[in-house]
Every structure is written in structure tokens, then in C-alpha cells.
Write a protein that holds these residues in place. Structure first.
Motif, PDB file in Angstrom:
ATOM      1  N   ARG A 179       4.326  91.323 -99.958  1.00 56.64           N
ATOM      2  CA  ARG A 179       4.283  92.566 -99.185  1.00 56.64           C
ATOM      3  C   ARG A 179       3.508  92.369 -97.880  1.00 56.64           C
ATOM      4  O   ARG A 179       3.851  92.954 -96.851  1.00 56.64           O
ATOM      5  CB  ARG A 179       3.653  93.677-100.019  1.00 56.64           C
ATOM      6  CG  ARG A 179       4.461  94.083-101.246  1.00 56.64           C
ATOM      7  CD  ARG A 179       5.803  94.683-100.872  1.00 56.64           C
ATOM      8  NE  ARG A 179       6.598  95.047-102.030  1.00 56.64           N
ATOM      9  CZ  ARG A 179       6.661  96.267-102.557  1.00 56.64           C
ATOM     10  NH1 ARG A 179       5.963  97.251-102.010  1.00 56.64           N
ATOM     11  NH2 ARG A 179       7.400  96.508-103.607  1.00 56.64           N
ATOM     12  N   ASN A 180       2.453  91.562 -97.910  1.00 53.19           N
ATOM     13  CA  ASN A 180       1.667  91.340 -96.686  1.00 53.19           C
ATOM     14  C   ASN A 180       2.474  90.621 -95.609  1.00 53.19           C
ATOM     15  O   ASN A 180       2.201  90.773 -94.409  1.00 53.19           O
ATOM     16  CB  ASN A 180       0.420  90.512 -97.004  1.00 53.19           C
ATOM     17  CG  ASN A 180      -0.611  91.278 -97.811  1.00 53.19           C
ATOM     18  OD1 ASN A 180      -0.523  92.493 -97.962  1.00 53.19           O
ATOM     19  ND2 ASN A 180      -1.593  90.559 -98.337  1.00 53.19           N
ATOM     20  N   LEU A 181       3.438  89.821 -96.033  1.00 51.66           N
ATOM     21  CA  LEU A 181       4.245  89.036 -95.086  1.00 51.66           C
ATOM     22  C   LEU A 181       5.579  89.698 -94.739  1.00 51.66           C
ATOM     23  O   LEU A 181       6.289  89.214 -93.856  1.00 51.66           O
ATOM     24  CB  LEU A 181       4.534  87.652 -95.677  1.00 51.66           C
ATOM     25  CG  LEU A 181       3.326  86.724 -95.856  1.00 51.66           C
ATOM     26  CD1 LEU A 181       3.715  85.523 -96.706  1.00 51.66           C
ATOM     27  CD2 LEU A 181       2.785  86.271 -94.507  1.00 51.66           C
ATOM     28  N   ALA A 182       5.918  90.772 -95.436  1.00 50.83           N
ATOM     29  CA  ALA A 182       7.250  91.352 -95.298  1.00 50.83           C
ATOM     30  C   ALA A 182       7.414  92.114 -93.987  1.00 50.83           C
ATOM     31  O   ALA A 182       6.541  92.879 -93.576  1.00 50.83           O
ATOM     32  CB  ALA A 182       7.537  92.281 -96.473  1.00 50.83           C
ATOM     33  N   ALA A 183       8.559  91.919 -93.343  1.00 54.20           N
ATOM     34  CA  ALA A 183       8.924  92.694 -92.160  1.00 54.20           C
ATOM     35  C   ALA A 183       9.443  94.075 -92.625  1.00 54.20           C
ATOM     36  O   ALA A 183       9.918  94.203 -93.745  1.00 54.20           O
ATOM     37  CB  ALA A 183       9.996  91.961 -91.370  1.00 54.20           C
ATOM     38  N   PRO A 184       9.342  95.105 -91.815  1.00 55.28           N
ATOM     39  CA  PRO A 184       8.868  95.079 -90.422  1.00 55.28           C
ATOM     40  C   PRO A 184       7.376  95.366 -90.278  1.00 55.28           C
ATOM     41  O   PRO A 184       6.883  95.464 -89.169  1.00 55.28           O
ATOM     42  CB  PRO A 184       9.687  96.209 -89.794  1.00 55.28           C
ATOM     43  CG  PRO A 184       9.794  97.222 -90.907  1.00 55.28           C
ATOM     44  CD  PRO A 184       9.928  96.409 -92.163  1.00 55.28           C
ATOM     45  N   ASN A 185       6.686  95.507 -91.414  1.00 55.53           N
ATOM     46  CA  ASN A 185       5.281  95.907 -91.340  1.00 55.53           C
ATOM     47  C   ASN A 185       4.338  94.807 -91.806  1.00 55.53           C
ATOM     48  O   ASN A 185       3.336  95.064 -92.462  1.00 55.53           O
ATOM     49  CB  ASN A 185       5.057  97.166 -92.193  1.00 55.53           C
ATOM     50  CG  ASN A 185       5.875  98.345 -91.711  1.00 55.53           C
ATOM     51  OD1 ASN A 185       5.912  98.630 -90.525  1.00 55.53           O
ATOM     52  ND2 ASN A 185       6.540  99.016 -92.645  1.00 55.53           N
ATOM     53  N   ALA A 186       4.664  93.574 -91.483  1.00 55.07           N
ATOM     54  CA  ALA A 186       3.811  92.457 -91.883  1.00 55.07           C
ATOM     55  C   ALA A 186       2.419  92.601 -91.277  1.00 55.07           C
ATOM     56  O   ALA A 186       2.253  93.093 -90.160  1.00 55.07           O
ATOM     57  CB  ALA A 186       4.436  91.141 -91.427  1.00 55.07           C
ATOM     58  N   CYS A 187       1.405  92.178 -92.029  1.00 59.43           N
ATOM     59  CA  CYS A 187       0.024  92.263 -91.549  1.00 59.43           C
ATOM     60  C   CYS A 187      -0.169  91.335 -90.350  1.00 59.43           C
ATOM     61  O   CYS A 187       0.186  90.152 -90.425  1.00 59.43           O
ATOM     62  CB  CYS A 187      -0.935  91.865 -92.653  1.00 59.43           C
ATOM     63  SG  CYS A 187      -0.850  92.891 -94.130  1.00 59.43           S
ATOM     64  N   PRO A 188      -0.728  91.814 -89.260  1.00 61.22           N
ATOM     65  CA  PRO A 188      -0.955  90.953 -88.093  1.00 61.22           C
ATOM     66  C   PRO A 188      -1.867  89.772 -88.425  1.00 61.22           C
ATOM     67  O   PRO A 188      -2.890  89.943 -89.090  1.00 61.22           O
ATOM     68  CB  PRO A 188      -1.628  91.898 -87.087  1.00 61.22           C
ATOM     69  CG  PRO A 188      -1.251  93.273 -87.532  1.00 61.22           C
ATOM     70  CD  PRO A 188      -1.152  93.204 -89.025  1.00 61.22           C
ATOM     71  N   ASN A 189      -1.473  88.593 -88.011  1.00 58.82           N
ATOM     72  CA  ASN A 189      -2.294  87.377 -88.158  1.00 58.82           C
ATOM     73  C   ASN A 189      -2.618  87.040 -89.610  1.00 58.82           C
ATOM     74  O   ASN A 189      -3.603  86.356 -89.887  1.00 58.82           O
ATOM     75  CB  ASN A 189      -3.591  87.508 -87.355  1.00 58.82           C
ATOM     76  CG  ASN A 189      -3.350  87.787 -85.893  1.00 58.82           C
ATOM     77  OD1 ASN A 189      -2.493  87.156 -85.262  1.00 58.82           O
ATOM     78  ND2 ASN A 189      -4.093  88.751 -85.337  1.00 58.82           N
ATOM     79  N   TYR A 190      -1.809  87.502 -90.542  1.00 55.60           N
ATOM     80  CA  TYR A 190      -2.071  87.232 -91.959  1.00 55.60           C
ATOM     81  C   TYR A 190      -1.837  85.767 -92.281  1.00 55.60           C
ATOM     82  O   TYR A 190      -0.849  85.173 -91.845  1.00 55.60           O
ATOM     83  CB  TYR A 190      -1.172  88.105 -92.831  1.00 55.60           C
ATOM     84  CG  TYR A 190      -1.385  87.902 -94.308  1.00 55.60           C
ATOM     85  CD1 TYR A 190      -2.478  88.467 -94.956  1.00 55.60           C
ATOM     86  CD2 TYR A 190      -0.509  87.115 -95.052  1.00 55.60           C
ATOM     87  CE1 TYR A 190      -2.681  88.277 -96.306  1.00 55.60           C
ATOM     88  CE2 TYR A 190      -0.699  86.924 -96.412  1.00 55.60           C
ATOM     89  CZ  TYR A 190      -1.792  87.515 -97.031  1.00 55.60           C
ATOM     90  OH  TYR A 190      -1.995  87.321 -98.377  1.00 55.60           O
ATOM     91  N   GLU A 191      -2.748  85.182 -93.049  1.00 56.83           N
ATOM     92  CA  GLU A 191      -2.618  83.800 -93.479  1.00 56.83           C
ATOM     93  C   GLU A 191      -2.758  83.721 -94.998  1.00 56.83           C
ATOM     94  O   GLU A 191      -3.670  84.312 -95.569  1.00 56.83           O
ATOM     95  CB  GLU A 191      -3.699  82.927 -92.829  1.00 56.83           C
ATOM     96  CG  GLU A 191      -3.589  82.816 -91.321  1.00 56.83           C
ATOM     97  CD  GLU A 191      -4.652  81.897 -90.742  1.00 56.83           C
ATOM     98  OE1 GLU A 191      -5.337  81.227 -91.538  1.00 56.83           O
ATOM     99  OE2 GLU A 191      -4.782  81.849 -89.515  1.00 56.83           O
TER     100      GLU A 191
END
Length: 248
Positions: A179-191
Motif C-alpha cells: 500500500r505504501n508503494l501503490a499508485a496513485p497515492n504512493a508515499c513520497p520518498n518511501y524506501e
């Protein structure tokens, strides 16, 4: 067996089984995505204080794992020299532990024990318990673990593990890379971070090395908050929870 050490043999067997594990969620427990609306727990920092949070719920979603058995043990490994920026062997104090659970209420009889261990470079336990708290009756969501204050045997690789005393509830939670990586609401700068949350097995089977929790995005992290104090060391703020971006 031709003099082969038991641990080397076990490692060889586990390597042979890795393709099978890779096809299933490790530790192969049912999991479901769960939205989290509460404010995450977190502590501040001062001189010599190191608060480590690997998890990140920037998307507001977690993974919730169920179907546990009595004796199952999960937890987080902290590399204190690396995570806190202190020299190996530095004298310090484990001063606090918060842990996040779901699907439980006090008095239901589903208690948890917490244990600290030293671990080696393979994340296998070394020696016995450094500190244990038994019979903890979790509340829903964030739990402060009472009596969790003990001197460390020098800054080391340290596992903080939780074990089900009855089995079933409570449900174990991690962050959710998918969910953190999913578009269109991916977390900015998430690693996605390295492997830090593990399953050591249960009463019948112990894994060495332990099995890592992950999803399609990579390793996921238990929602635990560990705090340490190194009175003679200037810890580096940039090292606290640096594996992943901070949670909001």
C-alpha cells in the motif's frame, strides 16, 4: 554425520527449502490489510537517547497476521552499534518498549511474553534470555510493556521477541509496503528497509536463521518502538530509524 555441525546442517536444509518458502507468506500465517486511523506512537530524543522505529504506515495501512499457536515467537532485531551510532560494547540501558497489537481486549486470557536475546550475524539466538516479561495482557493497539528496563551487555545485535502464551489472539501487525508503494497515492520518498522482523518458530520447530516477514514490496517491519540510553555516548539523530523514512 561426517562431523558436520548441527547448525551448519540445519542451514543447509533451510537453504534447500527456500524456494518453497518464497512461494508463501513467511511465516505462512493468514494476513489481511487493515487501515490504521490512530496517531502512531513515537518518543522524542535527547543526549544519549536512541529511539528506533523501523515501521512506516505513511499510507495508513498495515498487515495483520492471525492464526498463531502457543509458543510461536516473533520479533525485531536491532543492531545497536549501527542503528544508534555507538561503538560496539558501549554500556547502555534498555529503557522502554512499546508494541502494537490488534483484535484483543484485557481479560480475554490471551497473554504474551516478551524476551530479549543476543543474536549473531545470522540472526540466530545466542545464549539465554537477557530479560523477560511474562503474562502481559495486551490492550487494543499500542501497549507499553511494564518492567521493561534492564542493562545491556554492551551495545550488540539484540532481538526483542514476543511469544504467544495461549495461541490465537492477539494479532501481530507490520507496516504494508504494497500500500505504501501503490499508485496513485504512493508515499513520497518511501524506501523499503532491510530484513529486521522475524519468526523464530514455535514449541515444535525453531528456525536458525529465522524466517523474515515480507510482502510483494519487500521486507515489512513490526510496529514496535524500542528505546535505549547510552549515558556516555553522543548518539547520532540521523541514525534513529534511518532504515525507513519516519512515519508521517
Amino acid at each position: 554425520m561426517n562431523g558436520m555441525p548441527a547448525r551448519v546442517l540445519l542451514a543447509a536444509v533451510l537453504c534447500a527449502l527456500l524456494p518453497a518458502f518464497a512461494l508463501a507468506d513467511v511465516p505462512n500465517r493468514p494476513k489481511e490489510a487493515l487501515h490504521e486511523a490512530i496517531v502512531p506512537h513515537g518518543v522524542g530524543a535527547a543526549r544519549g537517547w536512541c529511539s528506533i522505529l523501523y515501521w512506516n504506515i505513511c499510507s495508513g495501512w498495515t498487515w495483520r497476521y492471525s492464526d498463531w499457536q502457543a509458543g510461536d515467537e516473533v520479533g525485531v532485531i536491532y543492531d545497536l552499534p549501527e542503528d544508534c551510532g555507538v561503538p560496539p560494547g558501549s554500556w547502555g540501558d534498555m529503557v522502554g518498549l512499546w508494541w502494537y497489537w490488534r483484535s484483543t481486549r484485557p481479560g480475554w486470557g490471551y497473554t504474551v511474553s516478551y524476551t530479549a536475546y543476543r543474536v549473531d550475524a545470522d540472526n540466530c539466538k545466542v545464549g539465554g534470555s537477557l530479560h523477560t516479561v511474562s503474562g502481559h495482557d495486551p490492550t487494543e493497539r499500542w501497549n507499553y510493556i511494564p518492567s521493561w528496563d534492564f542493562w545491556l551487555p554492551g551495545a550488540c545485535r539484540l532481538a526483542l521477541a514476543a511469544s504467544w502464551e495461549k495461541g490465537g489472539l492477539p494479532h501481530f501487525c507490520t507496516d504494508n509496503n504494497e500500500r505504501n508503494l501503490a499508485a496513485p497515492n504512493a508515499c513520497p520518498n518511501y524506501e523499503v528497509g532491510p530484513e529486521r522482523t522475524f519468526y523464530w518458530g514455535g514449541s515444535a520447530t525453531q528456525y536458525c536463521p529465522p524466517l523474515v516477514f515480507s510482502d510483494a514490496g519487500g521486507p515489512v517491519d513490526a510496529m514496535a518502538d524500542a528505546s535505549f540510553w547510552f549515558p556516555d555516548v553522543e548518539t547520532e539523530p540521523s541514525s534513529w530509524g534511518r532504515v525507513k523514512a519516519l512515519f508521517r
